[in-house]
Write an enzyme that holds these catalytic residues in place. Structure first.
Site, PDB file in Angstrom:
ATOM      1  N   CYS A 257       0.237  24.330  66.950  1.00  0.00           N
ATOM      2  CA  CYS A 257      -0.398  23.587  68.041  1.00  0.00           C
ATOM      3  C   CYS A 257      -1.305  24.500  68.895  1.00  0.00           C
ATOM      4  O   CYS A 257      -2.345  24.916  68.428  1.00  0.00           O
ATOM      5  CB  CYS A 257       0.646  22.859  68.876  1.00  0.00           C
ATOM      6  SG  CYS A 257      -0.033  21.458  69.785  1.00  0.00           S
ATOM      7  N   HIS A 343       3.308  19.515  64.558  1.00  0.00           N
ATOM      8  CA  HIS A 343       4.582  20.163  64.875  1.00  0.00           C
ATOM      9  C   HIS A 343       5.555  20.019  63.710  1.00  0.00           C
ATOM     10  O   HIS A 343       6.217  18.985  63.579  1.00  0.00           O
ATOM     11  CB  HIS A 343       5.195  19.531  66.134  1.00  0.00           C
ATOM     12  CG  HIS A 343       4.582  20.015  67.398  1.00  0.00           C
ATOM     13  ND1 HIS A 343       5.157  20.986  68.187  1.00  0.00           N
ATOM     14  CD2 HIS A 343       3.428  19.676  68.017  1.00  0.00           C
ATOM     15  CE1 HIS A 343       4.395  21.213  69.241  1.00  0.00           C
ATOM     16  NE2 HIS A 343       3.335  20.425  69.162  1.00  0.00           N
ATOM     17  N   GLU A 345       8.448  21.327  63.299  1.00  0.00           N
ATOM     18  CA  GLU A 345       9.844  21.193  63.742  1.00  0.00           C
ATOM     19  C   GLU A 345      10.176  19.739  64.045  1.00  0.00           C
ATOM     20  O   GLU A 345      11.319  19.296  63.908  1.00  0.00           O
ATOM     21  CB  GLU A 345      10.109  22.066  64.967  1.00  0.00           C
ATOM     22  CG  GLU A 345       9.688  21.508  66.299  1.00  0.00           C
ATOM     23  CD  GLU A 345       8.188  21.479  66.538  1.00  0.00           C
ATOM     24  OE1 GLU A 345       7.758  20.870  67.527  1.00  0.00           O
ATOM     25  OE2 GLU A 345       7.446  22.080  65.735  1.00  0.00           O
TER      26      GLU A 345
END
Length: 370
Positions: A257, A343, A345
């Site tokens: 990001c 992202h 995760e």
């Protein structure tokens, strides 16, 4: 728990548009850049994501608060948003293991919000007009006074915010064992990113945003990670300089990001402020290396110039956003470095892209074998 009687609240946009609703969370006045997240779940993770620092978040999901708040779902120590806007807010929650109601949680953390407005109309308006500042108030109803408050809110463009959310002093996560060591430059890192490292036997040392390359290198890490975070990447020359020095020694480097944008800037690729950004859990991205597509979680209001990426001999485009053809990932030519805009995760969100953490660890292994 009984439904609570709600007081009046108003939302005033920068262009003078007014929405009237009822107050949730802390009574008061708060402002920031207004944006919207299309995720159907995970509101607490959204509110505690440091990347939202300085912003008012509109949840497009019709019902918010129905499963309460749980300490284990924090992405940082407390909410980082400057306010929230919802359609229907639930005072009661049905999850048996919730620590408290969402309203109790918001009050305890001094977070101002507004409910009972037409969030669909508001989101369509933002999509049409673009990102702008706004103010929520449940104690000031004079529009002239609120507009004056609004004018005091800085534009997100050219605004450096990582220094406001980064860790104060370095700390270590992970078991002291034979695992690889990764130096994390904390520009506003989410806890779930660190968990994805430590669950893979990685020892992380998390450093403040303004840490110099020399201080990072002194820990003798096996790789470097540049985190997500809030604000305009072009206002962070200190981080760009650190990344340039990491690239010079050609150690494994991974960015997510904001970290992705800083890595692009370190390679001479510019960034720009988007019309209204990407924030949600269902953004399709194509991996141009494998040819496979992934459903991703995203949260960003700035992006990397695709034209400059394609014209550069320093970087290669590796991922593309299938909604609007924007840059979703790059690798650095002849360097052990890559980054993605989304992202992996994904907390909350799908886990299609978590392989990127494994790719980074494999990069470290190959580098150590040489």
């Amino acid at each position: 728990m009984k439904y609570q009687t709600r007081e009046k609240a108003i939302l005033l946009l920068e262009d003078g548009t007014v929405f009237t609703g009822t107050s949730v969370g802390k009574k008061g006045t708060s402002g920031g850049e207004i944006c919207f997240n299309t995720g159907m779940q995970g509101y607490q993770e959204i509110y505690t994501d440091p990347s939202y620092f300085g912003q008012i978040v509109v949840n497009t999901t019709a019902h918010i608060g129905n499963y309460g708040a749980l300490n284990a779902e924090q992405e940082s120590d407390k909410p980082k948003i400057n306010g929230l806007v919802v359609n229907e807010f639930s005072d009661i929650h049905s999850r048996f293991n919730a620590d408290e109601s969402l309203n109790e949680y918001l009050n305890r953390n001094n977070t101002v919000g507004i409910s009972d407005i037409d969030s669909r109309k508001l989101v369509r308006y933002i999509r049409s007009k673009g990102a702008m500042n706004a103010v929520i108030s449940s104690d000031i109803f004079d529009e002239k006074e609120l507009m004056q408050r609004l004018k005091e809110i800085p534009s997100m463009e050219n605004l450096e915010l990582s220094s406001k959310v980064t860790v104060d002093t370095p700390y270590i996560l992970g078991e002291e064992n034979d695992g690889w060591k990764v130096a994390v430059l904390d520009l506003g890192v989410k806890k779930s990113i660190l968990t994805n490292f430590t669950s893979r036997n990685i020892i992380c040392k998390v450093f403040p945003a303004h840490t110099t390359f020399e201080e990072l290198q002194a820990w003798n890490p096996d790789g470097y990670f540049i985190s997500n975070g809030p604000g305009d990447p072009s206002a962070m020359p200190y981080a760009v300089e650190t990344v340039k020095k990491i690239l010079d020694i050609n150690y494994p480097l991974f960015g997510i990001c904001l970290g992705h944008q800083v890595i692009a800037l370190a390679n001479g690729i510019s960034t720009y402020k988007m019309h209204h950004g990407h924030r949600g859990l269902n953004h399709p991205v194509k991996n141009l290396v494998t040819g496979l597509s992934e459903i991703t979680s995203q949260n960003h209001g700035f992006a990397v110039s695709k034209e400059e990426v394609e014209a550069s001999d320093l970087v290669t485009l590796t991922h593309i956003n299938l909604n609007d053809d924007t840059v979703a990932g790059i690798s650095i030519n002849n360097k052990n470095a890559f980054s993605v805009q989304h992202h992996p995760e994904a907390s909350p969100g799908p886990h299609d892209s978590r392989y990127l953490f494994d790719d980074f660890i494999n990069l470290i292994k190959k580098h150590k074998e040489k």
